[in-house]
Design an enzyme around this catalytic site. Structure first.
Site, PDB file in Angstrom:
ATOM      1  CE  LYS A  28     -75.547 -17.355  -5.692  1.00 40.12           C
ATOM      2  NZ  LYS A  28     -74.898 -17.571  -4.192  1.00 40.12           N
ATOM      3  CB  SER A 103     -77.917 -17.966  -1.802  1.00 35.95           C
ATOM      4  OG  SER A 103     -76.491 -17.959  -2.178  1.00 35.95           O
ATOM      5  CB  SER A 127     -74.443 -19.793  -0.894  1.00 30.63           C
ATOM      6  OG  SER A 127     -75.323 -19.312   0.029  1.00 30.63           O
TER       7      SER A 127
END
Ligand code: GLN
Length: 436
Positions: A28, A103, A127
């Site tokens: 990420k 996310s 997330s």
């Protein structure tokens, strides 16, 4: 890449041999990679290149993994769809035309699309679990303190943990083995003794014989019918293998979403203050491209430069949260919002502890809804916040959870969430591996 999975595609090779040699991993883009851009999905950090690796990245390298890119995400982790990214939305490989969740949407999509064997995301309020559920893969949110946050760009530091994605529970557990454990750079981490030298991956036996599952009724209320049906089918599957379930109640979770957003926004308003165009972040002169108005912070008016940098560097969702968080913390309102939210957090923790006295794990749908169509939810932030109802209570309680594919409704993936006691990851891995 048609799905817009990566913000930066760059190969980072690890050590020659190790438990993850020959394995590809997507990371990420809020996890620092030395020499490789780390943007947090924000214009504010476009082109920012960290001088050091996050602890989890050092551990990936030592384990011999090959990092294949920095995955797309909601700006600074704020969202549940990956649509608030400055770099554009990511399509869902398991359900084209739909959001991949957020996310950490790029990380989950990378695994679902076969662009990486494994991925890392971060979970502040869901997330990792939300995109795992929406993309039909496995995601683990570790107990607070199991995985180092050193080098993770903070959104709401008292709530978040870095966690793994994979196609199977065993593979996710293998990645957890690599990243978990004490780190001198993060004082909130601790070493958790592995009973009987069993690794997390070793715990993926799929043995659920005699497992007591508690189903919190509050986490099924208001959920989509097809999601609830798929959830019960998965529970029936576990029953067939020897597990038993009973209903439990978590009365406090009614207040979890509001408490979570007050705490997350308050912490965000403080954590994001560093993006002022001097210490971190684009400088407003550069951003506007207007040389004459580009007085540097050192020479010009600090407040003006600060305001211009943040106006141009942050997207709407980030601005909304900084404003609300600053308001919640301001003198006169502190007791009314922040303190109340902390009280609710303590109550949620207590509820989970009590429910886990009578059950080995708690089960619910990970998300109360199937993945939204792309573009469907962005205009209505409140609708987006409410979709986090089943995931945020777990972060408030600092507990571990896993999302595992439960099946589909109308061709759209549904995730089953299992929650366990603090540092009870092995129990979750053992149970969830019966399903994937
Ligand atoms: N959707 C939640 C939020 O927007 C959770 C995000 C996360 O876990 N980073 O805050």
């Amino acid at each position: 890449m048609s799905e817009n999975i990566f913000i930066t595609e760059e190969r980072i090779d690890g050590a020659d041999d190790g438990p993850l040699s020959g394995t590809t991993v997507a990371v990420k883009d809020n996890i620092s990679t030395a020499g490789v851009a780390t943007t947090c999905g924000s214009k504010m950090l476009e082109g920012y290149v960290p001088p050091y690796d996050a602890t989890v990245v050092s551990r990936l390298k030592e384990a011999g993994a090959t990092i294949v890119g920095k995955a797309n995400m909601d700006e600074f982790g704020m969202g549940s769809t990956t649509e608030t990214s400055y770099f554009g939305a990511t399509d869902n490989p398991a359900a084209p035309g739909h959001v991949p969740g957020g996310s950490s949407g790029g990380s989950a999509a990378a695994v679902a699309a076969g662009e990486a064997d494994l991925a890392l995301g971060s979970d502040t309020g869901g997330s990792v679990r939300c995109p795992a559920a929406f993309c039909g893969v496995v995601g683990i949110k570790p107990t607070y303190g199991l995985v180092s946050r050193y080098g993770l760009v903070a959104y709401a530091n008292s709530l978040e943990q870095i966690g793994p994605f994979a196609n199977t529970v065993e593979d996710a557990a293998t990645l957890l083995d690599v990243i978990a454990g004490d780190d001198e750079h993060d004082a909130t981490t601790r070493e958790v003794p592995l009973e009987g030298d069993e690794s997390y991956a070793d715990a993926a036996t799929g043995d659920v014989d005699g497992l007591q599952i508690g189903v919190p009724t509050e986490l099924l209320e208001g959920a989509d019918e097809g999601v609830v049906e798929t959830f019960w089918d998965a529970i029936a599957d576990l029953e067939d293998r020897g597990a038993e379930y009973h209903e439990v109640s978590l009365p406090s979770v009614e207040h979890a979403v509001e408490a979570y957003y007050v705490i997350a926004m308050s912490e965000a308003s403080s954590n994001l203050a560093r993006f002022d165009g001097v210490r971190y972040g684009l400088s407003a002169g550069e951003a506007s491209g207007d040389e004459s108005s580009g007085d540097s912070a050192a020479a010009g008016n600090w407040n003006e430069t600060f305001a211009r940098t943040r106006k141009e560097g942050f997207g709407d969702e980030v601005k909304r949260r900084i404003l609300l968080g600053t308001y919640a913390l301001s003198a006169g309102y502190h007791d009314k919002y922040y303190k109340k939210a902390q009280d609710a957090r303590a109550w949620v923790k207590q509820d989970f502890d009590e429910a886990l006295e009578e059950a080995d794990v708690l089960a619910s749908p990970t998300m109360p809804v199937p993945p939204f169509e792309l573009g469907e939810s962005l205009d209505d932030p409140l609708q987006m916040y409410l979709a986090d109802a089943n995931t945020v209570p777990v972060n408030l309680a600092d507990l571990p959870a896993i999302s595992v594919p439960a099946g589909e409704t109308d061709g759209l993936p549904v995730g089953l969430q299992l929650v366990g006691p603090a540092f009870g990851e092995k129990r979750l891995i053992r149970a969830a591996s019966a399903l994937a």
